[in-house]
Design an enzyme around this catalytic site. Structure first.
Site, PDB file in Angstrom:
ATOM      1  N   ASP A  81       6.369  -8.968  23.772  1.00 13.28           N
ATOM      2  CA  ASP A  81       7.512  -8.004  24.505  1.00 13.28           C
ATOM      3  C   ASP A  81       7.667  -9.253  25.169  1.00 13.28           C
ATOM      4  OD1 ASP A  81       6.781  -5.692  23.809  1.00 13.28           O
ATOM      5  OD2 ASP A  81       5.087  -4.945  25.529  1.00 13.28           O
ATOM      6  N   LYS A 106       7.593   4.995  19.416  1.00 13.04           N
ATOM      7  CA  LYS A 106       6.798   6.027  20.160  1.00 13.04           C
ATOM      8  C   LYS A 106       7.715   7.313  20.144  1.00 13.04           C
ATOM      9  CE  LYS A 106       3.993   3.597  23.642  1.00 13.04           C
ATOM     10  NZ  LYS A 106       4.540   2.512  23.060  1.00 13.04           N
ATOM     11  N   ALA A 127       9.060  10.976  20.293  1.00 11.15           N
ATOM     12  CA  ALA A 127       8.288  12.216  21.032  1.00 11.15           C
ATOM     13  C   ALA A 127      10.029  12.976  20.977  1.00 11.15           C
ATOM     14  CB  ALA A 127       8.406  11.637  22.419  1.00 11.15           C
ATOM     15  N   ASN A 149      14.641  16.331  14.144  1.00 11.14           N
ATOM     16  CA  ASN A 149      16.538  16.092  13.303  1.00 11.14           C
ATOM     17  C   ASN A 149      16.664  15.020  14.491  1.00 11.14           C
ATOM     18  OD1 ASN A 149      18.706  16.840  11.542  1.00 11.14           O
ATOM     19  ND2 ASN A 149      19.575  17.191  13.724  1.00 11.14           N
TER      20      ASN A 149
END
Length: 267
Positions: free
Chosen positions: A37, A93, A95, A99
């Site tokens: 990162d 990630k 969530a 679509n």
């Protein structure tokens, strides 16, 4: 947990992405994933060049990069992946509904499905997230792609445990080819039903026990003995005062030795 060797599992795996990764792990004697990162592409590429020989997988958060561009970030990153023989895992990630995640995965600035071998998703929105991401991958690339479900997290106070984790495992069962495993702290089972999920574990450290923002570290031996196949290490590899070459080999060896112990092989 699996006591088979990585090469044995690769030979029988339904997912071409998982099989490729397991074979790379055996070839490089590494179950280390580097989590880098950083804010600048040049720093990312510098660290990847240095750590590349020691890792089987690179975990990225490309939305952290202040100077991201497909041509200057992704193209050289893919070249380094080929040179050093590792796969790329964009830690997105996802969530949202099927679509929406399909569009997030394939479109916009990052076009993740075009270059990232593996990505991940939360189970909170249900099995539609798996179907949406798989459809997106099939529409934009002929390269095989894999999905990890977020079953457990390493941060203090995480809600990803118990019933949530069990529900996420059930969602993973909706696709035997595309879902290759979990981000988890423990083994997720499934072998008796024909699943061979890869378990990737963040929050692994040989020195520190945690940080001021709720991260909690566990030892390499602890997580591998508990069923983890790949250890995810970030700041332990490149934080201020650490030599990435020294730390890369240190974590690679620790992870590999723990794996050999688990499967009953000698170095």
């Amino acid at each position: 947990m699996s006591t088979k060797s990585y090469s044995e599992r690769a030979a029988a795996h339904r997912s071409p992405v998982a099989a490729k990764l397991l074979n790379l792990m055996e070839e490089k004697k590494s179950n280390l994933c580097a989590s880098l990162d950083v804010r600048k592409t040049a720093e990312l590429l510098r660290l990847v060049e240095v750590l590349g020989p020691y890792i089987c997988l690179l975990k990225t958060h490309v939305d952290i990069l202040e100077d991201f561009s497909f041509e200057n970030t992704i193209v050289p990153l893919k070249q380094l992946a080929e040179k050093h023989k590792f796969l790329i895992f964009e830690d997105r990630k996802f969530a949202d509904i099927g679509n929406t995640v399909k569009l997030q995965y394939t479109s916009g600035v990052y076009r993740i499905a075009e270059w990232s071998d593996i990505t991940n998703a939360h189970g909170v929105t249900g099995a539609g997230i798996v179907a949406g991401l798989k459809q997106g991958a099939e529409e934009v690339t002929k390269e095989p792609r894999g999905l990890l479900m977020l079953a457990e997290l390493s941060s203090k106070g995480s809600l990803a445990h118990g019933e949530y984790t069990r529900g996420t495992v059930e969602i993973a069962k909706s696709d035997k080819d595309f879902v290759i495993g979990f981000i988890a702290q423990n083994d997720m089972g499934g072998r008796e039903e024909g699943y061979d999920w890869l378990i990737m574990t963040p929050g692994v450290g040989l020195d520190d026990k945690g940080d001021a923002l709720g991260q909690q570290y566990r030892t390499v031996d602890e997580v591998v003995a508990g069923g983890s196949d790949i250890i995810i290490v970030g700041r332990g590899l490149f934080a201020k005062g650490r030599d990435p070459v020294v730390e890369g080999e240190r974590y690679r060896k620790a992870g590999w030795d723990a794996y050999l112990k688990r499967v009953g092989r000698s170095a």
